[in-house]
Design an enzyme around this catalytic site. Structure first.
Site, PDB file in Angstrom:
ATOM      1  N   ARG A  51      46.112  32.665  28.798  1.00 34.24           N
ATOM      2  CA  ARG A  51      45.452  31.357  28.977  1.00 34.24           C
ATOM      3  C   ARG A  51      43.848  31.283  28.420  1.00 34.24           C
ATOM      4  O   ARG A  51      43.261  30.438  28.397  1.00 34.24           O
ATOM      5  CB  ARG A  51      45.366  30.869  30.580  1.00 34.24           C
ATOM      6  CG  ARG A  51      44.696  31.892  31.429  1.00 34.24           C
ATOM      7  CD  ARG A  51      44.935  31.530  32.816  1.00 34.24           C
ATOM      8  NE  ARG A  51      44.285  30.417  33.096  1.00 34.24           N
ATOM      9  CZ  ARG A  51      43.112  29.911  33.495  1.00 34.24           C
ATOM     10  NH1 ARG A  51      42.178  31.019  33.359  1.00 34.24           N
ATOM     11  NH2 ARG A  51      42.590  28.905  33.877  1.00 34.24           N
ATOM     12  N   PRO A  76      50.458  51.438  40.657  1.00 32.87           N
ATOM     13  CA  PRO A  76      49.673  51.078  41.767  1.00 32.87           C
ATOM     14  C   PRO A  76      48.541  51.945  41.773  1.00 32.87           C
ATOM     15  O   PRO A  76      47.437  51.652  42.430  1.00 32.87           O
ATOM     16  CB  PRO A  76      50.630  51.319  42.952  1.00 32.87           C
ATOM     17  CG  PRO A  76      51.704  52.192  42.486  1.00 32.87           C
ATOM     18  CD  PRO A  76      51.785  51.856  40.952  1.00 32.87           C
ATOM     19  N   ASP A 130      36.892  28.480  36.018  1.00 31.87           N
ATOM     20  CA  ASP A 130      37.825  29.460  36.864  1.00 31.87           C
ATOM     21  C   ASP A 130      37.040  30.107  37.824  1.00 31.87           C
ATOM     22  O   ASP A 130      35.641  30.522  37.985  1.00 31.87           O
ATOM     23  CB  ASP A 130      38.435  30.646  35.705  1.00 31.87           C
ATOM     24  CG  ASP A 130      39.506  29.685  35.011  1.00 31.87           C
ATOM     25  OD1 ASP A 130      39.941  28.748  35.544  1.00 31.87           O
ATOM     26  OD2 ASP A 130      39.988  30.705  34.321  1.00 31.87           O
ATOM     27  N   GLU A 171      59.783  56.100  40.256  1.00 27.96           N
ATOM     28  CA  GLU A 171      58.637  56.629  40.832  1.00 27.96           C
ATOM     29  C   GLU A 171      57.461  56.454  39.655  1.00 27.96           C
ATOM     30  O   GLU A 171      56.480  56.989  39.840  1.00 27.96           O
ATOM     31  CB  GLU A 171      58.937  58.107  41.156  1.00 27.96           C
ATOM     32  CG  GLU A 171      59.602  58.486  42.520  1.00 27.96           C
ATOM     33  CD  GLU A 171      59.281  57.612  43.659  1.00 27.96           C
ATOM     34  OE1 GLU A 171      60.001  56.842  44.288  1.00 27.96           O
ATOM     35  OE2 GLU A 171      58.041  57.904  44.095  1.00 27.96           O
TER      36      GLU A 171
END
Ligand SMILES: CN1CCCC[C@@H]1Cn1ccc2ccc(-c3n[nH]c(N)c3C#N)cc21
Length: 250
Positions: A161, A92, A176, A119
């Site tokens: 992709r 994160p 896209d 963690e």
């Protein structure tokens, strides 16, 4: 491209056997190896974690299993050519994973993913391997997950992709969202298919007109409208022609 994934939940990566990534593997465009971190543990309980130095909640993933695992993966002898492997660490606190970063990663011959749990991984692991190969700490969004495996699925699909021969022309990534060109940084507009009427709802006339120029203009306007509504932060970046305020409110 070769992908290695080291994880304590190898079954979490089963989706890499199906759909677009599965097809890319079947076509030999992608070579995926998923490894169970616990095969590099040697105690009765296959321990991969321990309490954090300095105290605090939760557990931290230990250096030794990761070090032994990554040394073995790197020693697999895969010939990555001029550009060697890169370590992709979902966290994160990583840099935002974007289409631009997907393009950058798609140009590498070998990605080694280290999705953690608890963690996170003892910092010394990434410090150690950063002396040998590029390390990309990436985050797939501003929310907190319980581990990095979902991020591996997201990054792998976004990268796969883009590989040559993976998407057919009909599914080209040329238009896209976030791609380059005239529609760069615009979200996709609405799409429609048969039947021509469904529960009293028809199709925008322009899409039935056969006038390609008008259709292209309509699609760009719809993309601008949706972008202005859902991602106003992108609207300044797009190359699309001026889009006045009154349209943004409709
Ligand atoms: C919650 N728990 C204590 C706080 C720190 C994170 C930890 C959980 N956790 C452990 C390894 C791990 C890897 C990625 C992510 C992650 N969350 N959100 C993202 N966009 C992620 C990515 N990419 C979460 C992870």
């Amino acid at each position: 491209m070769r992908l290695d994934v080291v994880t304590i939940f190898p079954e979490y990566l089963e989706p890499l056997n199906v759909s677009l990534v599965g097809k890319a593997r079947a076509r030999g465009r992608l070579d995926v190896h998923v490894h169970d971190l616990r095969q590099w543990t040697y105690d009765r309980h296959n321990t991969v974690d321990d309490t954090p130095y300095g105290g605090g909640p939760g557990m931290v993933m230990k250096t030794e299993p990761w070090g032994d695992a990554l040394d073995d993966v790197l020693a697999s002898g895969y010939d990555a050519g001029a550009h060697g492997p890169v370590l992709v660490v979902p966290t994160p606190s990583g840099r935002p994973f974007t289409q631009q970063l997907a393009v950058e990663l798609s140009r590498r011959p070998w990605l080694i993913f280290t999705p953690a749990r608890y963690e996170g991984i003892d910092r010394r692991v990434t410090d150690e391997y950063a002396t040998r190969i590029p390390v990309y700490e990436v985050s797939i969004g501003d929310y907190v997950l319980a581990g990095g495996e979902a991020a591996v699925l997201v990054v792998t699909e976004a990268v796969a992709r883009l590989l040559p021969g993976v998407l057919g022309n009909a599914e080209s990534h040329r238009d896209d969202s976030f791609a380059s060109g005239a529609m760069a940084n615009l979200l996709e507009g609405p799409v429609y298919t048969k039947p021509p009427e469904w529960r009293g709802r028809g199709i925008p006339d322009v899409l039935l007109s056969g006038h390609h120029g008008k259709i292209a203009r309509w699609r760009k306007d719809e993309a601008l409208r949706r972008t202005a509504r859902n991602r106003p932060d992108l609207i300044e970046r797009c190359e699309a022609s001026a889009f006045d305020k009154k349209d943004r409110e409709t």
